[in-house]
Design an enzyme around this catalytic site. Structure first.
Site, PDB file in Angstrom:
ATOM      1  CE  LYS A   1     -33.157  20.903 -17.844  1.00  0.00           C
ATOM      2  NZ  LYS A   1     -33.029  22.309 -17.382  1.00  0.00           N
TER       3      LYS A   1
ATOM      4  CB  CYS B   1     -20.516  17.342 -21.575  1.00  0.00           C
ATOM      5  SG  CYS B   1     -20.892  15.974 -20.515  1.00  0.00           S
ATOM      6  CG  MET B   2     -18.969  15.981 -17.815  1.00  0.00           C
ATOM      7  SD  MET B   2     -19.197  17.740 -17.519  1.00  0.00           S
ATOM      8  CE  MET B   2     -18.054  18.028 -16.198  1.00  0.00           C
TER       9      MET B   2
ATOM     10  CG  MET C   1     -21.026  22.255 -20.935  1.00  0.00           C
ATOM     11  SD  MET C   1     -20.226  20.721 -20.587  1.00  0.00           S
ATOM     12  CE  MET C   1     -21.462  19.961 -19.587  1.00  0.00           C
TER      13      MET C   1
ATOM     14  N   GLY D   1     -22.543  17.786 -16.685  1.00  0.00           N
ATOM     15  CA  GLY D   1     -23.678  18.195 -17.501  1.00  0.00           C
ATOM     16  C   GLY D   1     -24.817  17.200 -17.463  1.00  0.00           C
ATOM     17  CD  GLN D   2     -24.627  13.545 -21.261  1.00  0.00           C
ATOM     18  OE1 GLN D   2     -25.515  12.907 -21.785  1.00  0.00           O
ATOM     19  NE2 GLN D   2     -23.361  13.377 -21.549  1.00  0.00           N
TER      20      GLN D   2
HETATM   21  S1  SF4 Z   1     -31.753  17.387 -11.919  1.00  0.00           S
HETATM   22 FE1  SF4 Z   1     -31.377  19.202 -13.155  1.00  0.00          FE
HETATM   23  S2  SF4 Z   1     -33.029  19.164 -14.672  1.00  0.00           S
HETATM   24 FE2  SF4 Z   1     -33.664  17.828 -12.992  1.00  0.00          FE
HETATM   25  S3  SF4 Z   1     -34.855  19.131 -11.626  1.00  0.00           S
HETATM   26 FE3  SF4 Z   1     -32.740  19.126 -10.893  1.00  0.00          FE
HETATM   27  S4  SF4 Z   1     -31.829  20.960 -11.827  1.00  0.00           S
HETATM   28 FE4  SF4 Z   1     -33.694  20.470 -12.986  1.00  0.00          FE
END
Ligand code: SF4
Length: 797
Positions: free
Chosen positions: A83, A173-174, A341, A378-379
């Site tokens: 990602k 999420c948190m 989570m 999470g975010q």
């Molecule tokens: S912040 Fe998360 S989504 Fe982005 S490169 Fe690092 S592990 Fe991957």
């Protein structure tokens, strides 16, 4: 280029590390394969999870052309997951929202100017507030907004409107992690840092499929394990045999929602075998039921009920594994716990967090190198942007309660607003907000309007279709970069800028703030959220409160950041010393507490010589002889609470009618509701649709073969999903990833909206379902996205 999931994983560096441990994948890579001859590289952060990976953004001819990992970033040392190095490509997808849109009488959106759109929103919000009171309009934000944006919307609502109707998706999420830290230690966020990973000798990975959800952290854990495979131990507590569980020395496969008993059982073994740290118990722990302080003997007595045999019966987790896990946790330290989570998205989420902290406190595995009880967020900016700025309905900046008169007074002074302007009563939390959102003429719905930014609640709320009517009937304003399930229900859509089109600060799981500089212009007339907030404030007569509405985004974001620094200067969350100038120069950002510009930041809290707040009596009073002191302790004794929480299982356990546990989660390629990642062809092809994982014995019983369509039904709704018959899901447990926007595969039509009493976080992770074979295999790799704002919302339930 078409890349299969297998190829995507194979080409990544940690894929090889994982192979060495004989696990399927980790999916990280040193740099983008798209590293090209660019004009310049600009420092920033990744926006696709809470790890906070440092990146360099390559710009060519004014466009972002590549991403590479920043080798000097303390979070990721240059490594990125798929990602991180591919996700930016969604910026140039033709579906980008480019112009403000207003829904017309024919139900179609029509393009308007920014002035028309903002004047309409301001006028309508003011009308609703005049007619129905200051709390008639809510703000629903996101852990993906920049810190300056969340701070500004929060200030506009709480300081400008005098309304606490402010919440955001970190509630989903948190919030239980916040509740866990606050009830145990008196304040939010971990004591230690990611750097503890390289010092830990035992890992307790619980409620987290780290390999898919935080792949760079998983890479660090696997590297540490590989550095000394016989002596670095990994315990995984997780109901599925995930790729994370495959590196475990000890796997604790407790049924969903039963792990409270496992944690107490581990504590029982630790106490029984005298593996406790007596100094920690005598000096740093307070044993409590929550309402009554008790002594260590009472705690010991309380634990007696959680014998390994009784807990095995309750949880299906082998007793011997629990005993061995307890031994490793307590005697092979330093021990670091990491979770997300699986612990938080529960009706007993706060308690689950408390009980993991218990294990660290009684064994002395906190406030030391390699020892920490660490919640991974999470975010990307749930910590920095929402928790720390207090952008939830019960908080003010510095994660301080709005109900506290002294906190309100300090914030009112900082914001230069009249005393008493901030409402002492918390607003609605997320689930209450959406339950009480509705039409103007509906007396049962006190919320009449809402501003939503950078999130997609129409897809991401549990039991989501229950809340669609309220969104449709209220006055809904949505700022985003793509059409989503939520824009389908909006009255006004405002085109927003992507992170690399505006810049700003993100704060990741380890209290680290990092600055991204603007790299390129947004498309069409899209604008930064900060500009949108400030322009709205101006039109509502609040320009003095929020004056950063000029045309230079960098100047606006810096003004907002400096305002925020000033507001939290004299708190134990102080990041006054984290200036834009320093963040621009520093490759790795800075960790708060950072009370002045000379401070190097704080890797370890509560420890004399490491945490500057320990020596700031104007903020907290710490006895001079104290080396470790939990200074946020509400009783001012420097202790943390070890809780005697009773056992409680999930809200909706399986029964005769609905015999399966359903649990949901992420997959490595996709980010949240797939709005961005599904628009990167390589990612979408690699993981194009949701599916249901079923154990072979269950599949056989229901006559289901791999690929067959399965109808999965809960008390709230159903999905139709292709089956993946795999042994990783144990008998009786089904798993579905939640990114898919297709109506038949949107898993939140099935999940339960019961929530934790304390944190108000819903139990996404556990509900009861039944299944039936629906049909023969069918190609559902349709890579569904809501591609137009005028795509009609499904009319069927
Ligand atoms: S912040 Fe998360 S989504 Fe982005 S490169 Fe690092 S592990 Fe991957």
């Amino acid at each position: 280029m078409s890349v299969t999931r297998r190829e995507m994983i194979k080409m990544t560096a940690a894929g090889f590390a994982a192979a060495a441990l004989n696990i399927p994948f980790a999916g990280t890579s040193h740099a983008s394969e798209d590293v090209v001859d660019v004009d310049k590289w600009i420092k920033g952060t990744c926006r696709f999870c809470g790890t906070g990976c440092g990146v360099y953004v390559g710009v060519k001819n004014g466009r972002v052309a590549a991403i590479r990992g920043n080798p000097q970033a303390a979070t990721n040392f240059g490594f990125l997951c798929v990602k991180g190095f591919k996700g930016y490509m969604s910026m140039y997808h033709p579906d980008r929202l480019k112009y403000p849109l207003v829904r017309g009488a024919d139900d179609k959106f029509k393009r308007v100017s920014w002035d028309e759109a903002l004047n309409l929103v301001a006028k309508k919000f003011m009308e609703l507030q005049q007619k129905h009171g200051k709390d008639a309009v809510a703000y629903y934000g996101s852990g993906q907004c920049m810190t300056e944006e969340s701070y500004t919307f929060n200030k506009l609502w709480k300081g400008g409107f005098g309304s606490n109707m402010v919440d955001g998706n970190p509630r989903l999420c948190m919030a239980s992690a916040v509740g866990g830290y606050v009830t145990t230690f008196g304040t939010d966020e971990p004591a230690g840092s990611y750097a503890d990973i390289e010092k830990a000798r035992t890992f307790f990975l619980v409620g987290s499929n780290l390999s898919e959800c935080h792949p760079i952290i998983f890479r660090r854990v696997t590297r540490q394990k590989l550095s000394n495979p016989d002596n670095i131990k990994v315990i995984v507590c997780e109901p599925r045999l995930t790729s994370t569980a495959r590196i475990a020395d000890i796997w604790l496969p407790a049924d969903p929602g039963t792990d409270l008993a496992v944690f107490h059982c581990m504590a029982r073994e630790i106490v029984k075998n005298n593996w406790v740290d007596k100094w920690y118990i005598e000096n740093l722990c307070r044993f409590t039921t929550g309402t009554q302080v008790v002594d260590f003997a009472a705690y010991t007595q309380f634990l007696e009920q959680f014998t390994p045999e009784a807990v095995e019966k309750l949880t299906r987790c082998p007793a011997a594994n629990i005993v061995e896990a307890a031994r490793l946790f307590a005697t092979q330290g330093p021990t670091m716990s990491l979770w997300t989570m699986g612990l938080n998205q529960r009706t007993r989420g706060v308690w689950a967090n408390n009980l993991v902290h218990n294990l660290h406190l009684i064994t002395g595995n906190i406030c030391k190198e390699g020892a920490d009880s660490f919640s991974l967020t999470g975010q990307p900016n749930a910590c920095g942007g929402v928790r720390e700025t207090g952008s939830l309905s019960h908080l003010l900046p510095g994660t301080r309660p709005v109900a506290n008169p002294a906190v309100r007074e300090q914030v009112e002074k900082a914001w230069k607003i009249p005393a008493g302007k901030i409402d002492p009563k918390p607003g609605f939390h997320t689930m209450e907000m959406f339950a009480k959102l509705g039409a103007e003429n509906d007396a049962s719905k006190p919320l009449k309007g809402m501003f939503i930014t950078t999130t997609n609640p129409a897809q991401s709320l549990p039991n989501c279709h229950k809340y669609h009517k309220g969104m449709k009937e209220s006055f809904l304003v949505v700022a985003d970069i793509f059409p989503t399930r939520t824009t389908q229900l909006a009255d006004v859509i405002l085109p927003a800028a992507f992170i690399y089109e505006k810049g700003g600060v993100y704060g990741c799981s380890e209290r680290r703030s990092q600055l991204t500089s603007k790299c390129t212009d947004p498309p069409g007339e899209a604008k930064p959220d900060l500009w949108i907030a400030a322009q709205l404030a101006k039109r509502m007569g609040l320009e003095k409160l929020i004056p950063w509405n000029g045309d230079d985004p960098a100047a606006n974001y810096k003004m907002a950041w400096d305002d925020y620094r000033e507001c939290v200067k004299m708190t134990e969350h102080s990041l006054y010393g984290i200036t834009y100038d320093r963040l621009l120069k520093m490759e790795e950002g800075l960790q708060w507490p950072c009370p002045d510009e000379k401070s190097p930041g704080t890797a370890r809290r509560y420890v004399r010589g490491k945490d500057p707040i320990m020596d700031m009596p104007e903020i907290v009073k710490v006895p001079p002889q104290a080396l470790i002191y939990f200074y946020a302790d509400q009783k001012h004794e420097g202790r943390a609470n070890v809780f005697l929480r009773p056992y409680k299982g999930p809200e909706e356990p399986p029964d005769k009618e609905y015999p399966f546990f359903l649990t949901t989660g992420r997959v490595i390629e996709q980010w949240h509701s797939g709005t961005m990642t599904m628009r990167v062809p390589e990612i979408a092809r690699s993981q194009p649709n949701a599916y249901v994982e079923i154990h072979p014995s269950d599949a056989k019983q229901y006559g289901i073969n791999n690929g067959d369509l399965v109808k999965m039904i809960s008390r709230r709704g159903f999905n139709i999903l292709p089956a993946r018959v795999v042994k990783s899901s144990l008998p009786g447990i089904l798993f579905v990833p939640w990114f898919d926007q297709d109506w038949d595969r949107m898993i939140n039509r099935v999940t339960i909206d019961a929530f934790d009493d304390g944190s108000k976080q819903p139990e996404f992770k556990i509900c009861a379902v039944r299944i039936e074979r629906f049909g023969d295999p069918k190609d559902v790799a349709d890579m569904t996205v809501i591609s137009s704002v005028d795509t009609p919302f499904p009319s069927r339930a």
